[in-house]
Design a protein around this motif. Structure first.
Motif: not given
Length: 192
Positions: A85-91, A113-132
């Protein structure tokens, strides 16, 4: 007994899920080869299975220290940190992984996925877009096709243990990529 014999025995004990003995043997090997990042990584996986996650993290830290320019070391450590549960360190580790290997779609996805867990939805969306956007790159690389992979064979034909697959997921980038493809398919094995 040679160091190669010790390492082979450690791998065998690990494959047999005899984690205590695998730990003892990997530790013995590390006493001789104190600067081998693969040994620290393998022992870290064993410690993870022994539910000694903090000790596992210490070994993953040592593997990163010994091989700081290998992106997959950061990805492996991020997985351990996320389990603690060291989510920010994992990121941060996934970010370092993607700096070293910008085409690692799996690291990008896991970071999302971790950004999404932290509620960083805009960041997560950009990160998922990059992954895709990188998924097509994965197809063009030397990733085994599902029909050629161990995971696509009937269980009776799989010569490796469950533990070996888990170890390989932590220590081999290509196996990790194959595992993520399996998860993304909804845990379905596609036979072509």
């Amino acid at each position: 007994m040679t160091i190669e014999d010790i390492i082979k025995q450690a791998e065998e004990r690990n494959a047999e899920e005899d984690y205590k003995e695998a730990f003892r043997l990997y530790s013995k090997a590390i006493d001789v080869l104190q600067n081998d990042p693969d040994l620290y990584s393998a022992r870290g996986v064993v410690l993870f299975h022994l539910d000694k996650k903090e000790d596992s993290l210490q070994d993953m830290n040592k593997a990163v220290d010994l091989e700081p320019n290998y992106s997959y070391r950061y990805s492996s450590r991020a997985y351990i940190k996320a389990s603690l549960r060291m989510t920010e360190d994992a990121i941060l580790d996934y970010k370092k992984c993607t700096e070293l290997d910008p085409e690692d779609a799996i690291a990008w996805n896991n970071m999302g996925l971790l950004e999404e867990q932290l509620g960083w939805n805009k960041k997560a969306e950009k990160t998922f877009k990059k992954a895709g956007s990188l998924e097509n790159i994965l197809k063009d690389k030397d990733i085994p096709k599902e029909k050629d992979s161990e995971l696509s064979k009937p269980k009776s034909e799989i010569p490796i243990s469950k533990n070996k697959i888990i170890k390989d997921v932590f220590t081999k980038k290509e196996t990790f990529k194959e595992f993520v493809k399996f998860v993304r398919s909804g845990f379905k094995i596609k036979n072509n």
